[in-house]
Structures are given as structure tokens and as C-alpha cells.
Design a protein around this motif. Structure first.
Motif, PDB file in Angstrom:
ATOM      1  N   PRO A  52      -1.375  43.480  -8.318  1.00 18.72           N
ATOM      2  CA  PRO A  52      -0.067  42.870  -8.092  1.00 18.72           C
ATOM      3  C   PRO A  52       0.528  42.358  -9.400  1.00 18.72           C
ATOM      4  O   PRO A  52      -0.198  41.928 -10.304  1.00 18.72           O
ATOM      5  N   LYS A  56       5.101  35.406  -9.371  1.00 21.40           N
ATOM      6  CA  LYS A  56       4.354  34.808  -8.254  1.00 21.40           C
ATOM      7  C   LYS A  56       2.894  35.241  -8.278  1.00 21.40           C
ATOM      8  O   LYS A  56       1.985  34.425  -8.090  1.00 21.40           O
ATOM      9  N   ALA A  57       2.661  36.540  -8.519  1.00 25.10           N
ATOM     10  CA  ALA A  57       1.296  37.050  -8.551  1.00 25.10           C
ATOM     11  C   ALA A  57       0.513  36.461  -9.715  1.00 25.10           C
ATOM     12  O   ALA A  57      -0.676  36.124  -9.578  1.00 25.10           O
ATOM     13  N   ARG A 108      -5.639  39.903  -8.108  1.00 26.78           N
ATOM     14  CA  ARG A 108      -5.888  40.503  -6.796  1.00 26.78           C
ATOM     15  C   ARG A 108      -6.371  39.466  -5.782  1.00 26.78           C
ATOM     16  O   ARG A 108      -5.905  39.445  -4.638  1.00 26.78           O
ATOM     17  N   ASP A 111      -3.562  37.072  -4.844  1.00 28.94           N
ATOM     18  CA  ASP A 111      -2.547  37.655  -3.973  1.00 28.94           C
ATOM     19  C   ASP A 111      -3.093  38.006  -2.598  1.00 28.94           C
ATOM     20  O   ASP A 111      -2.407  37.867  -1.589  1.00 28.94           O
ATOM     21  N   ASN A 112      -4.368  38.466  -2.537  1.00 26.36           N
ATOM     22  CA  ASN A 112      -4.908  39.016  -1.289  1.00 26.36           C
ATOM     23  C   ASN A 112      -6.232  38.409  -0.840  1.00 26.36           C
ATOM     24  O   ASN A 112      -6.902  38.970   0.026  1.00 26.36           O
TER      25      ASN A 112
END
Length: 456
Positions: A52, A56-57, A108, A111-112
Motif C-alpha cells: 500500500p 495514510k498507508a 502491509r 494497512d491490513n
């Protein structure tokens, strides 16, 4: 086999079957783990090809990196960074997580969540010579990895299961096919000759389960099946319903006892091979394998057996699953199921989560707790749990053998069209599953149910 993992976030993505994989196998590293792919096609692996990006990421990645480093500083492993720094309390014999692209890894997971942990391994952002060992440390500490105040906020940002992946009748076949219809040849490369894709039951006389050899697996799979058939009272003349055919081994062994078997599956690939095996063994007249949802089964059966299928049913459909069994079970009949389970509190906390396993391995799947099975059957059926046996250490041993076989057959798997990203994904799945059983976070139970009145 159906697994699920802890919380994470991601958009839905279809895992490509062999014919969709476009990258050559990049070879294996020194530890036998499929090497990082040189290039990743974003059309095939949209969640993996690129980390990402954007403000924001990046901010989320910085925060996630700080949280991750704070967590691993107190864990018994070693996390090695490119600059030579090492975090963790583990000694020289502790599992090592080697950061290759730490910034990408942090973005990563920021974000996830834990979906990002799996995707970052698939992309090659980090490596581990003992992948299951690293993941076992995380599994054993899953309740304390994230500070409690932040855990309470997870419902604000974690997505729910996409509507198209809920196990309603019109969705379920698609969910099942995304895993079981990948390729019979893929599964044959790491399963034993029985083609059993569930926990084996090893004899304790074999010694430590951590070292049981590959040659012991097929017999241990048959022992698992035989125990379930025994507990369900399957013998000559028994009318048996099997929910979840697999590749036909249980139906074969039941037919050999003289039973008449009606087995249902939603995998066309599994059904084709199961029918072929059944016909070759001479039991085609005794065994029917139907491409049918369990909810559509009609008739009356003396016994019902289901091996590691309840995990694919979905939390909200467990009452229907057991009501169906209750409806078709003849008076005096018995039920024997094998189920992967998780602690009840963790089950409640994660029942609405959308995870890495959902995204890449088992859409729509969810693990029950023993307490949930007992509660659902008591509230919605006349069935009662009469006996159960935990065998999580046997599953850890089974998964170790599958992992070793899968890595050893990486060239053959690549020749089927499954690329390096897929192979790293599958290894992560097998290793994460084994870590769950080794840490005690997961268990597998053989559970016997019947309608006997409770003893006064």
C-alpha cells in the motif's frame, strides 16, 4: 481441512487456480522455502504485487512498525533487520524472522493487519527458515500482541465477511470450489496415498509425535477413519450419510465393512476422483457420491459421519447443519464428527472477522468451539454430545508431514502451473495451521452424538 486465523483487513480476492498462475517457479532458498518471486503480476495477485502507498498507508505503517517492535522485544524469537539489529528475547536456538523489506512489511500490516503479515510473506518482505516456529510464537501470544485498548477498537476498522462469501446455498459451492477444485494433482503432491485432508491419528507407540515419519501417515489416516466409523456403529448393512466426501477414503472403508454410503460434496474435482477410486475398488454399487449441499439431503440414515466439514459451514449456519443431521438420523442412530476447534472466548471475539485465511484459502469458513457445538445441539436439536477426544498434537504432526512433502515437491507443483507466490501462500497456510496446534490455540476433536436421554 478448514482453518481460520485471527483478525485482519483486506478486500476480497480470488486465489488463482493453476491455469491462472503466470510466473515461473523462482526456485527454493537454502531452507527449502520457495524463493521470493522476482516479479508479481498485479492481475493475478492484486493484494501482493505492491505494498500500500500514500500518506495514510505510510502513517499506519509507522505506527504498526512501532507496535510490532514493541511486541517482539518481549517474545521468544529473533527478528533480524537488514541493518544488523536483532529484536526479541530468544537465544541462538530460537526461530528467526528475517526482515528483507521492513518498510514494506510495516506498511502491509499497518494497512491490513494479520492479512498483511501473510501477504508480506507471500511477497518476500520477510523470510523464516522455521516458518511454523516463528508463527507459533505469535499464535501463543495472540491475546497480548496488541495493547488491550487498541484491541477494543478493532470492530471499528475490521471488515465483515463479504456478502458473496457467506455460506448461503447459492454461495457455498463457489466458496468450496475456490479451495478444493484448485487441482487434484496439487493435493496429491503433499497428501498420502489415502488422499486424506484432515488430521491423522497416530499410535502413541510410535514415540514422539514430533518425529513420526512420512511412512506412518497413511496408516494413521485410516486409523482416524476407523475410529470414527466404530464410534458411529458403522458395519454390515449400515445406511451411512457422509457429509463432505473428500477424495473418498472414508466411503471406501465404510463400504468395505458392508455399509451403504451416501456421500455429499460440493467439489466437482473431489467427486470425480472419489468416484474413480470407489469404482476401482469395486464398491460403485454401495457408494453414491452426490454433488449436493448437505441441506438438501433427504432420506433416513443409521449413522452420519462428517470429517472436518463443520468448519466450512459458517457460524450462522451451525443450527441448520445439526438440524439436518437430526432430521435424517434414524431412531437409535449415531453421529461422529471430526472438528477443528478454538477456545470459546476467541471464537466469540473473531466470529465477524475477515481474515487472511478467508481471503486466500477458505472463504466463508469459521471454527467452532466445543462449547458452541454443545450449545447449538442442545438448543436446536435432539442430539447430545456423548463423547469427545482431543488430538491437536496429532494434527501438528500431520501438518508437519504435509509441509515437508509440499516443499520437497515444489518443482512438481510448479510444473502444474502454481507459481512462487502461490507456493509461499500455501506454505504459510500449512505452517500457520501447524503453529496453531503446536501452541494450543487450536485443537481437533472427534465428537460422538446421539439422542439418548440424559442420565438422571
Amino acid at each position: 481441512m478448514t482453518m481460520t486465523d485471527e483478525n485482519g483487513t483486506a478486500a476480497t480476492a480470488q486465489v488463482p487456480a493453476a491455469k491462472s498462475a503466470r510466473h515461473p517457479l523462482a526456485g527454493n532458498n537454502a531452507a527449502g522455502v520457495p524463493a521470493s518471486p522476482a516479479t508479481i503480476d498485479p492481475d493475478v495477485w492484486p493484494g501482493v504485487a505492491h505494498a500500500p502507498s500514500g500518506t495514510k498507508a505510510l502513517v499506519a505503517g509507522k505506527a504498526a512498525g512501532l507496535l510490532f517492535k514493541a511486541a517482539v522485544r518481549r517474545l521468544p524469537l529473533r527478528v533480524a533487520y537488514p541493518d544488523g539489529s536483532v529484536l526479541g528475547t530468544g537465544g541462538l536456538d530460537a526461530p528467526v524472522m528475517t526482515m528483507v523489506r521492513p518498510a514494506s512489511f510495516e506498511v502491509r500490516i499497518g494497512d491490513n493487519g494479520l492479512i498483511g503479515l501473510g501477504e508480506s510473506f507471500m511477497a518476500g518482505d520477510w523470510e523464516a527458515s522455521d516458518l511454523a516456529g516463528v508463527l507459533e510464537v505469535f499464535a501463543a501470544s495472540v491475546d497480548t500482541l496488541i495493547p488491550t485498548p487498541l484491541q477494543k477498537l478493532r470492530t471499528l476498522y475490521l471488515p465483515r465477511t463479504p456478502r458473496q462469501e457467506r455460506n448461503e446455498e447459492h454461495n457455498t459451492r463457489s466458496n468450496i470450489s475456490r479451495h478444493y477444485d484448485l487441482s487434484n494433482e496439487l493435493f496429491s503432491n503433499f497428501l498420502d496415498t489415502t488422499m486424506s485432508y484432515s488430521s491423522a491419528l497416530f499410535p502413541r507407540s510410535d514415540g514422539a509425535l514430533e518425529s513420526v515419519p512420512w511412512d506412518a501417515l497413511a496408516e494413521a489416516q485410516q486409523a482416524k477413519i476407523d475410529r470414527l466409523l466404530d464410534k458411529a456403529g458403522v458395519g454390515n448393512g449400515t445406511r451411512l450419510l457422509e457429509i463432505g466426501t473428500g477424495w473418498g477414503e472414508l466411503a471406501l472403508r465404510a463400504a468395505a465393512r458392508g455399509a451403504t454410503v451416501y456421500s455429499v460434496t460440493l467439489s466437482s474435482e473431489q467427486r470425480a476422483l472419489a468416484q474413480e477410486r470407489i469404482a476401482a475398488a469395486g464398491y460403485a454399487d454401495q457408494v453414491t457420491v452426490a454433488l449436493q449441499d448437505y441441506r438438501a439431503v433427504e432420506g433416513e440414515f443409521d449413522a452420519v459421519v462428517s470429517v472436518e466439514m463443520i468448519e466450512a459451514v459458517g457460524y450462522e449456519y451451525w443450527p441448520i447443519y445439526f438440524q439436518t443431521i437430526d432430521r435424517v438420523l434414524a431412531p437409535g442412530g449415531k453421529v461422529a464428527i471430526q472438528a477443528i476447534t478454538m477456545p470459546h472466548g476467541r471464537m466469540l471475539a473473531t466470529r465477524n472477522a475477515y481474515t487472511w485465511v478467508h481471503k486466500y484459502i477458505f472463504p466463508g469458513g469459521f471454527l467452532p468451539s466445543v462449547r458452541a457445538i454443545e450449545s447449538v445441539t442442545q438448543q436446536h436439536t435432539t442430539l447430545r454430545v456423548r463423547e469427545r477426544m482431543g488430538m491437536g498434537d496429532h494434527y501438528a504432526a500431520t501438518l508437519r508431514l504435509w509441509e515437508e512433502r509440499f516443499v520437497a515437491r515444489s518443482q512438481e507443483v510448479g510444473e502444474l502451473g502454481f507459481d512462487a507466490v502461490f507456493q509461499r501462500m500455501w506454505l504459510f497456510y500449512l505452517s500457520y495451521s501447524r503453529a496453531g496446534f503446536q501452541s494450543g490455540y487450536l485443537d481437533v476433536q472427534q465428537i460422538v452424538l446421539d439422542r439418548r436421554e440424559a442420565q438422571l
